[in-house]
Design a protein around this motif. Structure first.
Motif, short mmCIF file in Angstrom:
data_model
loop_
_atom_site.label_atom_id
_atom_site.label_comp_id
_atom_site.label_asym_id
_atom_site.label_seq_id
_atom_site.Cartn_x
_atom_site.Cartn_y
_atom_site.Cartn_z
N MET A 134 0.83 -1.20 0.00
CA MET A 134 0.00 0.00 0.00
C MET A 134 0.87 1.25 0.00
SD MET A 134 -3.66 -0.21 1.04
CE MET A 134 -3.92 0.13 2.75
N LYS A 135 1.95 1.22 0.77
CA LYS A 135 2.86 2.37 0.80
C LYS A 135 3.50 2.56 -0.57
CE LYS A 135 3.98 1.38 5.62
NZ LYS A 135 5.03 0.88 6.54
N LYS A 136 3.91 1.45 -1.16
CA LYS A 136 4.56 1.52 -2.47
C LYS A 136 3.58 2.00 -3.54
CE LYS A 136 7.89 -0.93 -5.26
NZ LYS A 136 8.71 -2.14 -5.40
N LEU A 137 2.31 1.61 -3.40
CA LEU A 137 1.29 2.06 -4.35
C LEU A 137 1.16 3.58 -4.30
CD1 LEU A 137 -0.89 1.16 -6.39
CD2 LEU A 137 -2.49 0.98 -4.48
N GLY A 138 1.31 4.16 -3.11
CA GLY A 138 1.27 5.61 -2.98
C GLY A 138 2.42 6.30 -3.69
N VAL A 139 3.63 5.77 -3.52
CA VAL A 139 4.81 6.33 -4.19
C VAL A 139 4.66 6.20 -5.70
CG1 VAL A 139 7.30 6.12 -4.51
CG2 VAL A 139 6.31 5.87 -2.22
N PHE A 140 4.25 5.02 -6.13
CA PHE A 140 4.04 4.79 -7.57
C PHE A 140 3.02 5.78 -8.13
CE2 PHE A 140 0.78 2.77 -10.28
CZ PHE A 140 1.48 2.75 -11.48
N ASN A 158 4.54 9.12 -8.82
CA ASN A 158 5.38 9.07 -10.02
C ASN A 158 4.53 9.02 -11.28
OD1 ASN A 158 7.73 9.05 -8.49
ND2 ASN A 158 7.83 6.81 -8.41
N LEU A 159 3.46 8.23 -11.24
CA LEU A 159 2.57 8.09 -12.39
C LEU A 159 1.89 9.42 -12.72
CD1 LEU A 159 1.19 6.19 -14.46
CD2 LEU A 159 -0.58 5.79 -12.73
N LEU A 160 1.45 10.12 -11.67
CA LEU A 160 0.77 11.40 -11.88
C LEU A 160 1.71 12.39 -12.58
CD1 LEU A 160 -1.85 12.97 -11.37
CD2 LEU A 160 -0.88 13.69 -9.18
N ASN A 161 2.97 12.40 -12.18
CA ASN A 161 3.96 13.28 -12.80
C ASN A 161 4.15 12.93 -14.28
OD1 ASN A 161 6.25 15.17 -12.96
ND2 ASN A 161 7.48 13.31 -13.05
N ILE A 162 4.24 11.62 -14.57
CA ILE A 162 4.41 11.17 -15.96
C ILE A 162 3.20 11.58 -16.80
CG2 ILE A 162 4.57 9.14 -17.46
CD1 ILE A 162 7.18 9.83 -15.98
N LYS A 195 -2.96 11.34 -28.41
CA LYS A 195 -3.94 11.69 -27.38
C LYS A 195 -3.88 10.67 -26.24
CE LYS A 195 -5.73 15.23 -29.54
NZ LYS A 195 -4.73 15.31 -30.60
N LEU A 196 -3.86 11.18 -25.02
CA LEU A 196 -3.77 10.34 -23.82
C LEU A 196 -5.14 10.24 -23.17
CD1 LEU A 196 -1.76 8.89 -21.81
CD2 LEU A 196 -1.72 11.05 -20.56
N LEU A 197 -5.61 9.02 -22.96
CA LEU A 197 -6.88 8.82 -22.26
C LEU A 197 -6.69 9.20 -20.79
CD1 LEU A 197 -9.81 7.78 -22.45
CD2 LEU A 197 -8.95 5.51 -21.90
N SER A 198 -7.60 10.03 -20.26
CA SER A 198 -7.44 10.52 -18.89
C SER A 198 -8.80 10.60 -18.20
CB SER A 198 -6.80 11.91 -18.90
OG SER A 198 -7.71 12.87 -19.41
N LYS A 199 -8.78 11.09 -16.97
CA LYS A 199 -10.01 11.20 -16.19
C LYS A 199 -10.96 12.26 -16.74
CE LYS A 199 -8.74 9.21 -11.76
NZ LYS A 199 -8.80 9.36 -10.29
N ASP A 200 -10.52 12.99 -17.73
CA ASP A 200 -11.40 13.99 -18.36
C ASP A 200 -12.64 13.34 -18.97
OD1 ASP A 200 -9.61 15.92 -17.68
OD2 ASP A 200 -8.70 16.10 -19.67
N ASP A 210 -15.80 6.10 -13.80
CA ASP A 210 -14.48 6.37 -13.22
C ASP A 210 -13.43 5.83 -14.19
OD1 ASP A 210 -12.53 7.22 -11.44
OD2 ASP A 210 -13.41 6.21 -9.70
N TYR A 211 -12.18 6.16 -13.92
CA TYR A 211 -11.11 5.72 -14.81
C TYR A 211 -9.86 5.39 -14.02
CZ TYR A 211 -7.59 5.61 -18.45
OH TYR A 211 -6.57 5.21 -19.27
N ASP A 212 -9.23 4.28 -14.37
CA ASP A 212 -8.00 3.82 -13.73
C ASP A 212 -6.81 4.36 -14.51
OD1 ASP A 212 -5.90 2.52 -12.53
OD2 ASP A 212 -6.38 0.55 -13.37
N GLU A 213 -6.14 5.36 -13.94
CA GLU A 213 -5.06 6.03 -14.66
C GLU A 213 -3.76 5.23 -14.70
OE1 GLU A 213 -5.84 10.65 -15.05
OE2 GLU A 213 -4.93 10.15 -13.11
N SER A 214 -3.73 4.05 -14.07
CA SER A 214 -2.53 3.22 -14.21
C SER A 214 -2.46 2.60 -15.61
CB SER A 214 -2.49 2.12 -13.14
OG SER A 214 -3.48 1.14 -13.37
N LYS A 215 -3.56 2.64 -16.35
CA LYS A 215 -3.52 2.23 -17.76
C LYS A 215 -3.18 3.46 -18.60
CE LYS A 215 -4.81 -2.06 -17.27
NZ LYS A 215 -6.08 -2.56 -17.75
N ILE A 216 -2.10 3.37 -19.33
CA ILE A 216 -1.70 4.47 -20.21
C ILE A 216 -2.11 4.11 -21.63
CG2 ILE A 216 0.25 5.78 -21.12
CD1 ILE A 216 1.60 5.52 -18.44
#
Length: 499
Positions: A279-285, A288-292, A303-308, A317-323
């Protein structure tokens, strides 16, 4: 002398290379990380049902305790460790929830294993279609009002099966769907294969798991998004609308009679890890993912699929771990982008569609790995914006997906299919082989799908229209993996011999 097979050596060589995996399994081969570094040599723990180690098909000791603990972690009434992957859970749930030759309501973007469950039980199937995200050419969500309308129209339906999240991370309003389904006193099965991390990511703004939202059976592939071995999954059950005794019976049928203790240990170890360090590592990840993603949002052509997209096209809802990166209107196909990422940057994507690529990221991805993907996409976005570069790519591979696809087709999936017979009737009936391009208006006796993800473009019993044949041939020309037919070259297809 015939050359000996070299799979193991090829795997070792690949593991030692600089190729980076943006695909399953979720451990990303990071065997030195906390989640898996304590895992021993698998040969040293590969046993059978010996004294003291219980039996998965009749758990009474250590496995019973483990399963009850896992159910407590997730908040289910019963949990099943699945060593045959999510597929055996989907097969078991369908078989338990619907009587032989009964009727099921199923989202049309289900994995092929759901269709196999329909075939094995000789079911009639009614389809509910995801909405369309036209600007990206991918599937949106399932609407609760559409579910309700179909349940009113077809009172013979015995269960409902939907996929959430989709392969692309799109989440439907499962709570609203569950409320509708339960008003009809029916069970809701949710294929949440790509959402095994949801239960641990609430405080990091990941979508809620379907188990929390009222679903009766939820199947998750641990190996897709968490640090667990390929083929490991878990099924959660809530009491009330599903017959658990029937479910037990079918799980024993579809699971191997020799379940791997290595896989079961991997499942348990994964859940233990996710309760604490994971769970802690998921937070750090997630940071990092949000920055990317912020940087990738600056792309001018891709075009990047996003929460928009939340609130549109049935997307709850949308899972942003999928790029998901769309190549539409760039002159490049998804296959071209996929090949460039592999050949020039040594980045292996999970899959490519006609006009997009999918990268699966997980908490086991390194900061350096994410940075490599970000820089590669930004560079290629600049290249695709160059006229000369675009011409070079076109000369190398001029095959390009048309943006003028018929409006009733979504990624090769009909939104209004013509079906002349059931799946089992088509697969078991008299048939003959014909060139795909000559099969217009014939009834398919086979599945046709892209793999991955294994979602059927054509289902046995459906009519092969000119539009859908055009899409299949276009996908082949793009170099996508068109599968499902007995002909491995995908040139011929079996069609039903009609009177």
């Amino acid at each position: 002398m015939k050359e000996r097979p070299r799979l193991l050596k090829r795997l070792v060589d690949y593991g030692n290379s600089d190729f980076y995996p943006f695909h399953m399994p979720g451990h990303k081969r990071q065997y030195r990380n906390e989640g898996v570094k304590e895992f021993p040599n698998p040969f040293s723990i590969d046993i059978t049902e010996i004294d003291g180690f219980d039996n998965l098909h009749r758990p009474e000791g250590i496995l019973k305790d483990s399963l009850e603990w896992a159910a407590g972690v997730y908040g289910s009434d019963k949990a099943y460790y699945l060593v045959n992957g999510s597929s055996c859970g989907i097969l078991s749930a369908i078989s338990a929830a619907v009587s032989s030759r009964g009727t099921i309501l199923m989202s049309r973007n289900c994995h092929k294993s759901a269709y196999h469950g329909v075939f094995l039980n000789q079911l009639e199937v009614k389809y509910i279609y995801p909405q369309i995200i036209p600007k990206l050419g991918i599937q949106g969500g399932i609407l609760a009002e559409d579910v309700e309308e179909l349940l009113k129209t077809y009172p013979e339906i015995e269960a409902v099966l939907v996929v959430s999240p989709t392969y692309d991370g799109v989440v439907s309003d499962v709570r609203a769907i569950a409320e509708v389904v339960h008003r009809f006193q029916l069970p809701l099965i949710v294929d949440e294969a790509h959402g095994a991390h949801f239960a641990f990511g609430k405080k990091f703004e990941y979508p809620a798991s379907a188990l929390e939202l009222g679903a009766d059976v939820v199947i998750q592939s641990l190996h897709k998004t968490l640090p667990s071995l390929t083929q490991t999954a878990i099924m959660h059950v809530k009491k009330g609308f599903i017959n658990i005794e029937r479910l037990d019976r079918y799980v024993q049928m579809y699971q191997t009679s020799s379940p791997s203790y290595v896989f079961m240990a991997s499942i348990e170890n994964c859940i233990c890890y996710m309760e604490e360090e994971g769970m802690k590592k998921l937070g750090v990840f997630s940071e990092n993912l949000l920055n990317i993603r912020r940087r990738l949002n600056e792309m001018k052509h891709f075009k990047l699929l996003s929460k928009d997209i939340i609130g549109q096209y049935g997307v709850f809802d949308y899972d942003e771990s999928k790029i998901i990166v769309s190549t539409r209107n760039t002159g490049w196909s998804g296959s071209q982008l996929d090949q460039l990422l592999r050949k020039e940057y040594h980045l292996e994507m999970e899959m490519c569609g006609a006009d997009y690529v999918t990268a699966i990221t997980t908490l086991e991805d390194t900061k350096e790995g994410l940075e490599r993907l970000c820089l590669a996409l930004l560079e290629l976005d600049m290249r695709v914006g160059s006229v000369s570069s675009r011409m070079d790519v076109t000369q190398e591979d001029s095959r390009e997906i048309s943006d003028n696809r018929p409006s009733h087709i979504l990624n090769g999936i009909y939104t209004t299919e013509e079906c002349r017979c059931s799946i089992s009737e088509a697969m078991d009936g008299k048939r003959y082989k014909i060139l795909i391009q000559d099969a217009i208006d014939k009834v398919s006796a086979e599945f046709v799908y892209l793999y991955p993800p294994g979602i059927p473009i054509v289902v046995p019993g459906e009519v092969l229209s000119g539009d859908i044949i055009k899409i299949i041939l276009e996908y082949k020309d793009l170099g996508l993996h068109v599968q499902g037919m007995e002909d491995e070259a995908a040139e011929f297809i079996y069609v039903l011999e009609e009177k």
